[in-house]
Motif scaffolding. Structure first.
Motif, PDB file in Angstrom:
ATOM      1  N   TYR A  56       0.823  -1.202   0.000  1.00  0.00           N
ATOM      2  CA  TYR A  56       0.000   0.000   0.000  1.00  0.00           C
ATOM      3  C   TYR A  56       0.861   1.257   0.000  1.00  0.00           C
ATOM      4  O   TYR A  56       1.925   1.302   0.615  1.00  0.00           O
ATOM      5  CB  TYR A  56      -0.857  -0.024   1.271  1.00  0.00           C
ATOM      6  N   CYS A  60      -1.641   6.503  -3.346  1.00  0.00           N
ATOM      7  CA  CYS A  60      -2.099   5.678  -4.467  1.00  0.00           C
ATOM      8  C   CYS A  60      -3.627   5.570  -4.484  1.00  0.00           C
ATOM      9  O   CYS A  60      -4.222   4.990  -3.575  1.00  0.00           O
ATOM     10  CB  CYS A  60      -1.449   4.305  -4.349  1.00  0.00           C
ATOM     11  N   THR A  62      -5.485   3.768  -6.453  1.00  0.00           N
ATOM     12  CA  THR A  62      -5.877   2.363  -6.598  1.00  0.00           C
ATOM     13  C   THR A  62      -5.842   1.668  -5.245  1.00  0.00           C
ATOM     14  O   THR A  62      -6.746   0.895  -4.909  1.00  0.00           O
ATOM     15  CB  THR A  62      -4.967   1.648  -7.613  1.00  0.00           C
ATOM     16  N   CYS A  63      -4.812   1.963  -4.452  1.00  0.00           N
ATOM     17  CA  CYS A  63      -4.717   1.392  -3.099  1.00  0.00           C
ATOM     18  C   CYS A  63      -5.914   1.821  -2.252  1.00  0.00           C
ATOM     19  O   CYS A  63      -6.466   1.023  -1.491  1.00  0.00           O
ATOM     20  CB  CYS A  63      -3.429   1.835  -2.414  1.00  0.00           C
ATOM     21  N   GLN A  66      -8.882  -0.184  -3.286  1.00  0.00           N
ATOM     22  CA  GLN A  66      -8.763  -1.536  -2.739  1.00  0.00           C
ATOM     23  C   GLN A  66      -9.080  -1.533  -1.245  1.00  0.00           C
ATOM     24  O   GLN A  66      -9.720  -2.459  -0.748  1.00  0.00           O
ATOM     25  CB  GLN A  66      -7.355  -2.093  -2.959  1.00  0.00           C
ATOM     26  N   SER A 105      -0.313  -1.257  -4.665  1.00  0.00           N
ATOM     27  CA  SER A 105      -1.620  -1.837  -5.001  1.00  0.00           C
ATOM     28  C   SER A 105      -1.508  -3.304  -5.395  1.00  0.00           C
ATOM     29  O   SER A 105      -2.300  -3.816  -6.169  1.00  0.00           O
ATOM     30  CB  SER A 105      -2.367  -1.023  -6.076  1.00  0.00           C
ATOM     31  N   ALA A 121      -3.100  -4.103  -8.896  1.00  0.00           N
ATOM     32  CA  ALA A 121      -3.884  -2.937  -9.332  1.00  0.00           C
ATOM     33  C   ALA A 121      -5.324  -3.283  -9.706  1.00  0.00           C
ATOM     34  O   ALA A 121      -5.930  -2.612 -10.517  1.00  0.00           O
ATOM     35  CB  ALA A 121      -3.187  -2.225 -10.491  1.00  0.00           C
ATOM     36  N   THR A 123      -9.210  -3.507  -8.560  1.00  0.00           N
ATOM     37  CA  THR A 123     -10.104  -2.962  -7.534  1.00  0.00           C
ATOM     38  C   THR A 123     -11.482  -3.607  -7.547  1.00  0.00           C
ATOM     39  O   THR A 123     -12.349  -3.208  -6.771  1.00  0.00           O
ATOM     40  CB  THR A 123     -10.266  -1.440  -7.716  1.00  0.00           C
TER      41      THR A 123
END
Length: 136
Positions: A56, A60, A62-63, A66, A105, A121, A123
């Protein structure tokens, strides 16, 4: 005129501060993540635990997406025994290399010492749930 300018500047700065505070993401739920240490990870592996490693980075997006999915999935009763270790992409660079995570991610699933899957990456809740299911 100077007084008006100073007042306008002060209001603009205060507005910017309020906007920055309101955009900040709240900290994740305390029960969702365990701070990563090599000792805790190896102990969980030795106990044949269900493990998810979350590589993580706070910056980010994307993180962060998620994280929202993980909080929902880890709250489910059937995932109560899942341990989610968070590895900080920016500060735990040696661990990122050890996991061979290609980027932030990255989610890596384990059952004990056996790696059961990896997502990079992604999600989609369905894909993250499927990855978590590989730890059963």
């Amino acid at each position: 005129m100077t007084r008006r300018f100073a007042l306008a500047a002060a209001l603009a700065l205060m507005s910017a501060g309020v906007a920055a505070v309101s955009l900040a993401r709240p900290a994740p739920a305390a029960s969702t993540y365990v701070p990563f240490t090599r000792a805790a990870f190896e102990r969980a592996q030795a106990e044949d635990r269900r493990i998810l490693v979350d590589v993580y980075a706070a910056w980010c997006s994307t993180c962060q997406a998620q994280e929202t999915v993980l909080e929902r999935l880890t709250a489910r009763a059937d995932n109560a025994d899942l341990i989610v270790f968070r590895v900080d992409f920016d500060t735990q660079t040696e661990e990122v290399r050890r996991f061979r995570a290609p980027r932030q991610s990255t989610l890596i699933a384990y059952r004990g010492t056996r790696m059961t899957g990896i997502l990079v990456a992604d999600t989609r809740a369905s894909e993250i749930a499927a990855l978590i299911d590989t730890t059963r």
